[in-house]
Design an enzyme around this catalytic site. Structure first.
Site, PDB file in Angstrom:
ATOM      1  N   HIS A  90     -20.564   4.508  12.860  1.00  0.00           N
ATOM      2  CA  HIS A  90     -19.965   4.594  11.517  1.00  0.00           C
ATOM      3  C   HIS A  90     -18.493   4.944  11.705  1.00  0.00           C
ATOM      4  O   HIS A  90     -17.766   4.224  12.377  1.00  0.00           O
ATOM      5  CB  HIS A  90     -20.779   5.617  10.717  1.00  0.00           C
ATOM      6  CG  HIS A  90     -20.535   5.659   9.240  1.00  0.00           C
ATOM      7  ND1 HIS A  90     -19.747   4.770   8.561  1.00  0.00           N
ATOM      8  CD2 HIS A  90     -21.001   6.532   8.278  1.00  0.00           C
ATOM      9  CE1 HIS A  90     -19.730   5.071   7.267  1.00  0.00           C
ATOM     10  NE2 HIS A  90     -20.480   6.133   7.066  1.00  0.00           N
TER      11      HIS A  90
ATOM     12  N   HIS B 244     -20.541  -5.694  11.299  1.00  0.00           N
ATOM     13  CA  HIS B 244     -20.764  -4.944  10.056  1.00  0.00           C
ATOM     14  C   HIS B 244     -22.142  -5.248   9.505  1.00  0.00           C
ATOM     15  O   HIS B 244     -22.640  -6.360   9.655  1.00  0.00           O
ATOM     16  CB  HIS B 244     -19.701  -5.306   9.004  1.00  0.00           C
ATOM     17  CG  HIS B 244     -19.586  -4.273   7.949  1.00  0.00           C
ATOM     18  ND1 HIS B 244     -20.334  -4.308   6.790  1.00  0.00           N
ATOM     19  CD2 HIS B 244     -18.839  -3.151   7.892  1.00  0.00           C
ATOM     20  CE1 HIS B 244     -20.034  -3.254   6.069  1.00  0.00           C
ATOM     21  NE2 HIS B 244     -19.132  -2.528   6.703  1.00  0.00           N
TER      22      HIS B 244
ATOM     23  N   ASP C  80     -12.264  -0.387  11.244  1.00  0.00           N
ATOM     24  CA  ASP C  80     -11.901   0.629  12.234  1.00  0.00           C
ATOM     25  C   ASP C  80     -11.061   0.102  13.388  1.00  0.00           C
ATOM     26  O   ASP C  80     -10.410   0.882  14.071  1.00  0.00           O
ATOM     27  CB  ASP C  80     -13.173   1.280  12.804  1.00  0.00           C
ATOM     28  CG  ASP C  80     -13.860   2.126  11.768  1.00  0.00           C
ATOM     29  OD1 ASP C  80     -13.156   2.884  11.084  1.00  0.00           O
ATOM     30  OD2 ASP C  80     -15.088   2.013  11.614  1.00  0.00           O
TER      31      ASP C  80
HETATM   32  N1  COA Z   1     -20.548  -5.354  19.912  1.00  0.00           N
HETATM   33  C1  COA Z   1     -21.424  -6.139  20.565  1.00  0.00           C
HETATM   34  N2  COA Z   1     -22.522  -6.656  19.991  1.00  0.00           N
HETATM   35  C2  COA Z   1     -22.718  -6.383  18.694  1.00  0.00           C
HETATM   36  C3  COA Z   1     -21.840  -5.600  17.949  1.00  0.00           C
HETATM   37  C4  COA Z   1     -20.724  -5.076  18.602  1.00  0.00           C
HETATM   38  N3  COA Z   1     -19.853  -4.318  17.947  1.00  0.00           N
HETATM   39  N4  COA Z   1     -22.296  -5.499  16.692  1.00  0.00           N
HETATM   40  C5  COA Z   1     -23.424  -6.196  16.629  1.00  0.00           C
HETATM   41  N5  COA Z   1     -23.680  -6.725  17.846  1.00  0.00           N
HETATM   42  C6  COA Z   1     -24.822  -7.551  18.198  1.00  0.00           C
HETATM   43  C7  COA Z   1     -26.051  -6.685  18.374  1.00  0.00           C
HETATM   44  O1  COA Z   1     -26.178  -6.201  19.690  1.00  0.00           O
HETATM   45  C8  COA Z   1     -27.152  -7.626  17.987  1.00  0.00           C
HETATM   46  O2  COA Z   1     -27.380  -8.494  19.064  1.00  0.00           O
HETATM   47  P1  COA Z   1     -28.875  -8.997  19.381  1.00  0.00           P
HETATM   48  O3  COA Z   1     -29.328  -9.726  18.138  1.00  0.00           O
HETATM   49  O4  COA Z   1     -28.715  -9.867  20.571  1.00  0.00           O
HETATM   50  O5  COA Z   1     -29.689  -7.758  19.640  1.00  0.00           O
HETATM   51  C9  COA Z   1     -26.516  -8.462  16.881  1.00  0.00           C
HETATM   52  O6  COA Z   1     -25.112  -8.411  17.110  1.00  0.00           O
HETATM   53  C10 COA Z   1     -26.837  -7.937  15.490  1.00  0.00           C
HETATM   54  O7  COA Z   1     -26.402  -6.578  15.416  1.00  0.00           O
HETATM   55  P2  COA Z   1     -27.198  -5.396  14.731  1.00  0.00           P
HETATM   56  O8  COA Z   1     -27.067  -4.163  15.579  1.00  0.00           O
HETATM   57  O9  COA Z   1     -28.580  -5.815  14.363  1.00  0.00           O
HETATM   58  O10 COA Z   1     -26.377  -5.234  13.414  1.00  0.00           O
HETATM   59  P3  COA Z   1     -26.446  -3.984  12.456  1.00  0.00           P
HETATM   60  O11 COA Z   1     -26.267  -4.488  11.091  1.00  0.00           O
HETATM   61  O12 COA Z   1     -27.638  -3.136  12.703  1.00  0.00           O
HETATM   62  O13 COA Z   1     -25.201  -3.137  12.952  1.00  0.00           O
HETATM   63  C11 COA Z   1     -23.126  -2.176  13.173  1.00  0.00           C
HETATM   64  C12 COA Z   1     -24.001  -3.062  12.303  1.00  0.00           C
HETATM   65  C13 COA Z   1     -21.811  -1.932  12.452  1.00  0.00           C
HETATM   66  C14 COA Z   1     -23.813  -0.811  13.408  1.00  0.00           C
HETATM   67  C15 COA Z   1     -22.884  -2.885  14.515  1.00  0.00           C
HETATM   68  O14 COA Z   1     -22.181  -4.090  14.307  1.00  0.00           O
HETATM   69  C16 COA Z   1     -22.138  -2.002  15.498  1.00  0.00           C
HETATM   70  O15 COA Z   1     -22.765  -1.201  16.202  1.00  0.00           O
HETATM   71  N6  COA Z   1     -20.786  -2.111  15.570  1.00  0.00           N
HETATM   72  C17 COA Z   1     -20.010  -1.254  16.421  1.00  0.00           C
HETATM   73  C18 COA Z   1     -19.742   0.068  15.740  1.00  0.00           C
HETATM   74  C19 COA Z   1     -18.764  -0.045  14.613  1.00  0.00           C
HETATM   75  O16 COA Z   1     -17.721  -0.676  14.729  1.00  0.00           O
HETATM   76  N7  COA Z   1     -19.079   0.637  13.509  1.00  0.00           N
HETATM   77  C20 COA Z   1     -18.223   0.672  12.351  1.00  0.00           C
HETATM   78  C21 COA Z   1     -18.835  -0.123  11.255  1.00  0.00           C
HETATM   79  S1  COA Z   1     -17.721  -0.277   9.895  1.00  0.00           S
END
Ligand code: COA
Length: 374
Positions: free
Chosen positions: A220, A259, A310
């Site tokens: 987050h 996201h 971010d």
């Molecule tokens: N880097 C690498 N891979 C990523 C990624 C990232 N930042 N964000 C998503 N992915 C990948 C996941 O590993 C997943 O791959 P898979 O299907 O092979 O397992 C796929 O994309 C889908 O991601 P998922 O984790 O299911 O999406 P989510 O909706 O649960 O997660 C976030 C959303 C924001 C938590 C996620 O994108 C993330 O962890 N981002 C990094 C942290 C971040 O920047 N947070 C601030 C958000 S505003």
């Protein structure tokens, strides 16, 4: 721990109604109370946006003047709180310090009944930067700073306390814009945490302390600090491209990308990216912005993942001399407005938030006395 595919972190589940914000709605990427984020970022100051969120309307000039004066008058920290901030170790994470600071303020200035809820919101908006910079400067520079400055804006107040001098207007304006962009984002994890706490009829300090705890995590708000750490490890765009490719091969998460709600872009990114370039030019840094762009390109080429709010905020803050560990706390100084708006909206039509779970544990077990257990 792998998330259950069935529940999937409540992705796509509607958990309530709100008048405050739309995220990713077709034709309107991000709006606060019906106003497009781009109009707000271009034309408003953060205090106007705070008034819109906390008090429900864009202020008239007279209302804005009195709001700014009110916020300025609430920046002081009680002696007992200053003592607590001095006791929080200097090597603690400032998000932990803010969580403690807000919680402590709830002891010495309790909310009581909820009739003064907007005053509590305004008090927190005014004094969060004071808490953060009082603690930071005490432990970093060994000084007890004056937190009641003459600066009208939250951004000016923040940078003045950090650098001990009135900020450059470009820096103040860019910080102000990031505060606008960070102010509100519908049912994100920290806001939803705050609404769950509020749903029990608890007080605003408890909701905000819980929200700070949720925002702290790298999935987050903590992502802006992690993004800064990532881009700082590279010296050239080529190194960044190769390094991120390797990380993706290892299936590492690249912080500042992706996201839960947006699918092709985060509307806040275009504004942050422009400011990052402008500030890089201003300070004469010719490496960090191209490195950030290289990371952005490889993430899109390899994974179709886009920079979220971010990612470029990290370099924006870095270019204005803000230490990395203060990045996520700045998010708090802004998001307090959205959190407060949601606390008040939850209260206005409250229902305890208590979902159900699908039980996937063992069947009913036979009781075994302790001496008979294997
Ligand atoms: N880097 C690498 N891979 C990523 C990624 C990232 N930042 N964000 C998503 N992915 C990948 C996941 O590993 C997943 O791959 P898979 O299907 O092979 O397992 C796929 O994309 C889908 O991601 P998922 O984790 O299911 O999406 P989510 O909706 O649960 O997660 C976030 C959303 C924001 C938590 C996620 O994108 C993330 O962890 N981002 C990094 C942290 C971040 O920047 N947070 C601030 C958000 S505003």
């Amino acid at each position: 721990m792998a998330a259950s595919k069935k529940t999937g972190g409540l992705a796509g589940v509607t958990a309530g109604e709100t008048h405050i914000c739309t995220v990713g709605k077709e034709g309107a990427g991000l709006t606060y109370r019906g106003y497009d984020i781009y109009d707000l970022a271009d034309n408003a100051c953060f205090e106007e946006v705070a008034h819109l969120l906390v008090h429900g309307t864009l202020p008239t000039q007279a209302e804005l003047d009195s709001y700014v004066a009110k916020i300025k008058s609430l920046r002081g920290l009680p002696a007992a709180l200053r003592t607590v901030l001095e006791m929080v170790p200097g090597d603690a994470h400032p998000m932990d310090m803010l969580r403690t600071g807000v919680s402590f303020l709830g002891n010495i200035e309790p909310e009581g009944d909820f009739s003064n809820q907007t005053d509590v919101a305004d008090r927190l908006l005014a004094c969060l930067p004071s808490m953060l910079l009082y603690w930071h400067r005490f432990h970093t520079d060994g000084v007890r700073i004056e937190t009641e400055t003459d600066d009208d804006s939250v951004s000016g107040h923040f940078l003045h306390m950090l650098h001990d001098k009135a900020p450059k207007e470009l820096h103040r304006k860019c910080l102000d814009t990031t505060l606008i962009l960070y102010a509100e984002h519908e049912f994100n994890a920290s806001t939803f945490t705050g609404r769950v706490i509020t749903g029990t009829l608890s007080d605003m300090y408890s909701a905000v302390s819980g929200a700070i705890g949720a925002l702290r995590g790298p999935l987050h708000g903590g992502a802006n600090e992690a993004a800064m750490e990532l881009i700082s490890t590279f010296d050239t765009p080529e190194e960044a491209t190769a390094g991120v490719q390797e990380m993706l091969e290892r299936r590492d998460l690249i912080m500042g990308f992706g996201h839960r709600v947006y699918t092709t872009s985060d509307p806040r990114n275009v504004v942050n990216k422009k400011m990052s370039q402008q500030l890089a030019d201003d300070v004469g840094n010719t490496t960090l912005f191209p490195i950030s762009e290289a990371v952005e390109k490889v993430m899109w080429d390899e994974k179709k993942l886009f920079a979220n709010a971010d990612f470029f905020t990290a370099s924006v803050y870095h270019f204005m001399g803000i230490p990395t560990h203060l990045f996520t706390p700045i998010f708090v100084c802004s998001r307090i407005t959205g959190w407060a708006a949601h606390v008040m909206e939850q209260r206005a039509d409250n229902k305890l938030i208590r979902p159900a779970a699908d039980y996937i544990g063992p069947d009913l077990q036979q009781w075994v006395a302790i001496e008979d257990r294997a």
